[in-house]
Design an enzyme around this catalytic site. Structure first.
Site, mmCIF file in Angstrom:
data_model
loop_
_atom_site.group_PDB
_atom_site.id
_atom_site.type_symbol
_atom_site.label_atom_id
_atom_site.label_comp_id
_atom_site.label_asym_id
_atom_site.label_seq_id
_atom_site.Cartn_x
_atom_site.Cartn_y
_atom_site.Cartn_z
ATOM 1 N N CYS A 358 0.816 -1.227 0.000
ATOM 2 C CA CYS A 358 0.000 0.000 0.000
ATOM 3 C C CYS A 358 0.847 1.273 0.000
ATOM 4 O O CYS A 358 0.367 2.323 -0.417
ATOM 5 C CB CYS A 358 -0.897 0.054 1.226
ATOM 6 S SG CYS A 358 -1.834 -1.419 1.562
HETATM 7 O O1 KQY Z 1 -4.114 0.119 2.504
HETATM 8 C C1 KQY Z 1 -4.234 1.039 1.764
HETATM 9 N N1 KQY Z 1 -4.069 0.874 0.493
HETATM 10 C C2 KQY Z 1 -4.611 2.371 2.238
HETATM 11 C C3 KQY Z 1 -5.034 2.383 3.637
HETATM 12 C C4 KQY Z 1 -5.388 3.742 4.079
HETATM 13 C C5 KQY Z 1 -5.574 3.750 5.540
HETATM 14 C C6 KQY Z 1 -5.746 5.125 6.077
HETATM 15 N N2 KQY Z 1 -5.906 5.091 7.486
#
Ligand code: KQY
Length: 369
Positions: A358
């Site tokens: 992420c």
């Molecule tokens: O996991 C992701 N791709 C984004 C997560 C965003 C979390 C914000 N608290």
């Protein structure tokens, strides 16, 4: 920078698989105090460790807001293969805010700049405003001199898709069909947009992602391609685990799917760590803000070993100081015998709501022929 009005497919571009060669990986420096505890300091150390692990294999660019530029530059100073550039953002999830790079076979690389609404906008999104995040992809493409395709009116995050580079895409209904992304589009229209922008022909729809994933079930925290016709699925055999039904349903879909080339899929499984929870002390370190996510020890964290990045010759995967870490590392080594598997502390990133995949975005190397 040129913004094109055609589509990648019409222009002969496709999204490559993550295991195809990279020019570099992009990251964004974390600082948001209502998401990262203690003003982001532990997260900055965790992100730095990820950047250093990736930099053993390929260059890394870390984007940072003006106010943190000096700090990030100093903390990463002297690291071979890491550059720091100033780009404003609202948080640090470049998988979702950065471009999805596409390439042709004449050595050109371009980028898709998906519209971004912070994982659901004002209908369950994770913060407001998100305008700077929505501008990250454009700025990255400008720095790289890559032409841009913008999907105004079509919201998508890079973490909600995985491709095999050969015409197949995996996603989840929980995310892409969620009313808080593109309520004006149906499944067929979404498939058509994905086909045009990524040059894919087949979409494999898993019903859900991992339990309690703040993104509404991003596939990159649950299931990924490891090579053509082979996927890795987060797994539990514990019938009392809320992930049990999700895993069973995903396996059923995967076992009954054919990819764009007509192949059946081999499904590898990797155990889900935990159950993991934030401690009271960890939660207390996060600033309170009206629009941000609640943090409480009672909330199960969506920890997953699937949330790793494939780099040139390496696998950068999270570990959680969990009894399942060793088994997960062995599984990744077995599945990727030709890569160096590097396990990096992932708990601090997980506390913010995601993990290594992420917070990274690979930029593929140009290809010819
Ligand atoms: O996991 C992701 N791709 C984004 C997560 C965003 C979390 C914000 N608290």
């Amino acid at each position: 920078m040129t913004t094109l009005t055609s589509t990648p497919r019409a222009d002969g571009f496709r999204m490559p698989a993550e295991w195809e060669a990279h020019t570099q990986t992009w990251m964004v420096w974390p600082e948001r105090p209502d998401n990262w505890r203690l003003g982001g300091k532990p997260a900055q150390a965790a992100f730095s460790a990820v950047a250093e692990a990736i930099a053993r294999f390929e260059p890394v660019t870390v984007c940072v807001n003006a106010g943190q530029y000096e700090n990030a530059a100093e903390r990463l100073a002297g690291q071979r293969n890491i550059r720091v550039v100033e780009i404003s953002s609202d948080d640090a999830w470049v998988r979702d805010t950065g471009p999805t790079f596409v390439l042709n076979n004449q050595g050109e690389v371009r980028g898709v700049d998906w519209q971004f609404n912070a994982w659901g906008g004002l209908n369950g999104g994770l913060y407001f405003p998100w305008q700077r995040d929505d501008q990250v992809a454009r700025k990255v493409l400008q720095i790289e001199g890559c032409a841009r395709y913008r999907t105004e009116g079509f919201v998508l995050e890079g973490g909600s898709i995985h491709v095999d580079g050969e015409g197949t895409l995996i996603t989840t209904e929980e995310c892409l069909l969620n009313a808080n992304r593109n309520p004006h589009l149906n499944r067929e229209q979404i498939e058509a947009l994905l086909a045009e922008h990524l040059a894919i022909d087949t979409v494999i729809w898993l019903p859900d992602g991992l339990f309690n994933d703040e993104t509404d079930g991003h596939v990159d925290n649950f299931c990924c391609y490891v090579r053509p016709a082979e996927v890795l699925l987060a797994w539990t055999d514990d019938e009392r685990d809320p992930n049990y039904a999700r895993c069973q349903a995903a396996l059923k879909v995967l076992e009954n799917s054919r990819d764009a080339k007509g192949r059946a899929l081999t499904v590898h499984k990797i155990a889900i760590p935990g159950p993991l929870h934030a401690s009271a002390e960890e939660c207390a370190g996060v600033d309170l803000a009206a629009s941000s996510q609640p943090r409480d020890p009672s909330i199960r964290l969506a920890g997953s070993y699937v949330n790793f990045l494939i780099v040139n010759g390496g696998i950068i995967a999270p570990r959680f100081d969990d009894p399942k870490d060793a088994e997960a590392e062995a599984t990744l080594k077995r599945i990727f015998p030709e890569h160096d598997v590097v396990m990096v502390p992932g708990r601090e990133i997980l506390l913010g709501g995601g993990n290594i995949h992420c917070i990274t975005q690979q930029q593929p190397a140009p290809q010819r022929g």
